[in-house]
Design an enzyme around this catalytic site. Structure first.
Site, PDB file in Angstrom:
ATOM      1  N   ARG A  24      41.911  53.409  31.670  1.00  0.00           N
ATOM      2  CA  ARG A  24      42.508  54.737  31.950  1.00  0.00           C
ATOM      3  C   ARG A  24      41.531  55.905  31.876  1.00  0.00           C
ATOM      4  O   ARG A  24      41.958  57.040  32.067  1.00  0.00           O
ATOM      5  CB  ARG A  24      43.691  55.030  31.010  1.00  0.00           C
ATOM      6  CG  ARG A  24      44.770  53.968  30.972  1.00  0.00           C
ATOM      7  CD  ARG A  24      45.432  53.748  32.308  1.00  0.00           C
ATOM      8  NE  ARG A  24      46.611  52.902  32.191  1.00  0.00           N
ATOM      9  CZ  ARG A  24      47.056  52.108  33.162  1.00  0.00           C
ATOM     10  NH1 ARG A  24      46.422  52.044  34.313  1.00  0.00           N
ATOM     11  NH2 ARG A  24      48.142  51.384  32.987  1.00  0.00           N
ATOM     12  N   HIS A  51      46.468  37.990  38.165  1.00  0.00           N
ATOM     13  CA  HIS A  51      47.827  37.847  37.590  1.00  0.00           C
ATOM     14  C   HIS A  51      48.807  36.981  38.391  1.00  0.00           C
ATOM     15  O   HIS A  51      49.816  37.468  38.920  1.00  0.00           O
ATOM     16  CB  HIS A  51      48.463  39.208  37.266  1.00  0.00           C
ATOM     17  CG  HIS A  51      48.240  40.314  38.266  1.00  0.00           C
ATOM     18  ND1 HIS A  51      48.601  40.208  39.566  1.00  0.00           N
ATOM     19  CD2 HIS A  51      47.703  41.548  38.122  1.00  0.00           C
ATOM     20  CE1 HIS A  51      48.304  41.337  40.188  1.00  0.00           C
ATOM     21  NE2 HIS A  51      47.752  42.157  39.331  1.00  0.00           N
ATOM     22  N   ASP A  80      45.520  41.860  31.680  1.00  0.00           N
ATOM     23  CA  ASP A  80      46.106  42.946  32.470  1.00  0.00           C
ATOM     24  C   ASP A  80      46.630  44.049  31.531  1.00  0.00           C
ATOM     25  O   ASP A  80      47.687  44.642  31.777  1.00  0.00           O
ATOM     26  CB  ASP A  80      47.218  42.454  33.410  1.00  0.00           C
ATOM     27  CG  ASP A  80      47.485  43.458  34.542  1.00  0.00           C
ATOM     28  OD1 ASP A  80      46.818  44.511  34.564  1.00  0.00           O
ATOM     29  OD2 ASP A  80      48.353  43.191  35.376  1.00  0.00           O
ATOM     30  N   HIS A  82      42.876  47.715  31.957  1.00  0.00           N
ATOM     31  CA  HIS A  82      42.962  49.098  32.450  1.00  0.00           C
ATOM     32  C   HIS A  82      42.608  50.027  31.292  1.00  0.00           C
ATOM     33  O   HIS A  82      43.343  50.098  30.312  1.00  0.00           O
ATOM     34  CB  HIS A  82      44.370  49.391  32.972  1.00  0.00           C
ATOM     35  CG  HIS A  82      44.730  48.547  34.160  1.00  0.00           C
ATOM     36  ND1 HIS A  82      44.461  48.931  35.448  1.00  0.00           N
ATOM     37  CD2 HIS A  82      45.289  47.317  34.245  1.00  0.00           C
ATOM     38  CE1 HIS A  82      44.851  47.975  36.296  1.00  0.00           C
ATOM     39  NE2 HIS A  82      45.370  46.984  35.581  1.00  0.00           N
TER      40      HIS A  82
END
Ligand code: DOR
Ligand code: ZN
Length: 430
Positions: free
Chosen positions: A67, A235, A308, A65
């Site tokens: 962002r 995940h 993740d 991620h």
């Protein structure tokens, strides 16, 4: 030209571990040859002494991620890719739950252009399955693919509508996109903030049962069976999910799976002190689940280790446990935590590196994750025996939300070479 001298080359494709020298010329690997064949090194711009180090293909993280756009105070493409190269990754795939969501070719193109300007490594966007990740209407897979997306996912949420998921699998295969599924039945997980088990009872927090994950894993496997289209499960955290994936693979259903280092390194007891940095979704599970995840990696039921990496600022983490956001950063801890499994005898080193390079590259349909003469010089050099305490100043991510702060780690990335350029080097000493 760069010479990498005296290192132990781990080749996840040939399944070999050999002492070899590597010559890099421009963007490519020019030669891979037995050690000490080159006596005159004067014409090299740089000679890297890789004695006692392992040399691997550039690592690939298929679940990050970043962002940006939208939450640049937590992470942006610059800081996220810097953390990536510091963790040994030359290629990362970034999830679409930004603001705006990456559900259109313009957002995909924006990410790629920002990565081109500011990125330390290659960035491969994963676009959303549904518009605004609302689970109602599919995004334009063809446009997204043409704009540069490698896969689609509504990560952070499940696609609840089974018919929409079926169509997503069918269209994605047609367009050459990888479908990555976040498996969670929100009607079961709603209100829960950690794994439902004896620890949640003991510390009085509402739980999320393993079945919240497993129901959706089962559904997606059945949809892959129905459509004969591949699905990748993100995940994986429970023993039950592992069982389902094993059964599916035995039946020849096209399913692949990843887990994150925290699911094989920590269990729900990490939450006893209400450490919000250990709050992730899916949650850290029981001791039994952790064992099952390790065995699944060993037995290649789980194909990939992906971080993740989920940066959050103190604003979202230094609050009451139930109000804290889920997620921990992971780019710079993946290598040492994975090496623990090699040291414990769960994984061969070639297998560990495969799950961090060629494995995810193959699933994403990108050519990375190999180390061959004539190929792009994407290479990671790891000092596997270096022990250190993880401190905030070592973390390149804008966010420092990891429960491994202050903990001892063993194994550090010394060099990350992207397209023949040294994009990261570390000389941290004891
Ligand atoms: O822990 C998580 N954090 N799990 C997710 O699925 C989303 C992620 C995030 O974006 O913060
Ligand atoms: Zn995620």
């Amino acid at each position: 030209m760069i010479l990498i001298k005296g290192g132990t080359v781990v080749d996840p494709l040939k399944d070999t571990v050999k002492r070899l020298d590597i010559v890099i010329d421009g963007e490519r690997i020019k030669k891979i040859l037995p050690p000490d064949k080159i006596s005159d090194t004067s014409h090299f711009e740089k000679v890297i002494d890789a004695t006692n180090m392992i040399v691997t293909p550039g690592l690939v993280d298929m679940h990050v991620h970043l962002r940006e756009p939208g939450h640049e105070y937590k992470e942006d493409i610059r800081s996220g890719t810097l953390a990536a190269v510091a963790g040994g990754f030359t290629d990362i795939a970034c999830m679409p739950n930004t603001d705006p969501v990456n559900d259109s070719s313009s957002v995909t193109k924006f990410i790629l252009s920002r990565a081109g300007e500011d990125g330390f490594c290659h960035v491969h966007p994963i676009a959303a399955i549904s518009i605004n990740q609302e689970g109602k209407r599919l995004t334009e897979f063809g446009d997204l693919k043409r704009a540069g997306a490698v896969g689609v996912s509504d990560d952070g949420k499940s696609v609840l509508n089974s018919n929409l998921m079926r169509r997503a699998l069918e269209y994605a295969r047609y367009h050459g996109l990888t479908v990555i599924s976040h498996c969670e039945d929100p009607t079961l997980s709603e209100g829960g903030v950690m794994h439902e088990g004896y620890v949640s009872t003991q510390i009085g927090l509402p739980g999320i049962p393993s079945e919240a994950e497993e129901i959706m894993v089962a559904r997606d496997i059945l949809l892959a069976k129905l459509t004969r289209c591949p699905v990748h499960i993100a995940h994986v955290s429970t023993a039950g999910s592992v069982k389902l994936i094993k059964m599916a693979k035995e039946e020849g259903i096209p399913v692949t799976a990843e887990t994150a280092p925290h699911y094989f390194s920590l269990d729900h007891t990490a939450l006893i002190e209400y450490d919000t940095n250990a709050k992730v979704n899916p949650p850290l599970r029981s001791e039994k689940d952790v064992e099952a995840i390790k065995r699944a990696l060993r037995d290649d039921i789980i194909d990939v280790i992906a971080t993740d990496h989920a940066p959050h600022s103190p604003l979202e983490k230094e609050v009451e446990f139930d109000k804290a956001e889920s997620g921990m950063i992971g780019l710079q801890t993946a290598v040492p935590l994975t090496l623990n499994l090699v040291r414990e005898g769960f994984l061969e080193i070639t297998q560990a590196i495969r799950k961090l390079s060629y494995g995810p590259a193959r699933i994403l349909g990108i050519s990375e994750g190999r180390i061959v003469e004539g190929g792009k010089a994407n290479i990671t050099i790891i000092d596997p025996n270096f022990s250190y305490i993880l401190t905030e100043d070592m973390i390149f991510s804008k966010s420092k939300n990891t429960p491994f702060l202050g903990k001892e780690l063993k194994g550090i990335v010394r060099f990350t070479i992207v397209d023949g350029k040294i994009r990261f080097s570390s000389d941290i000493k004891p």
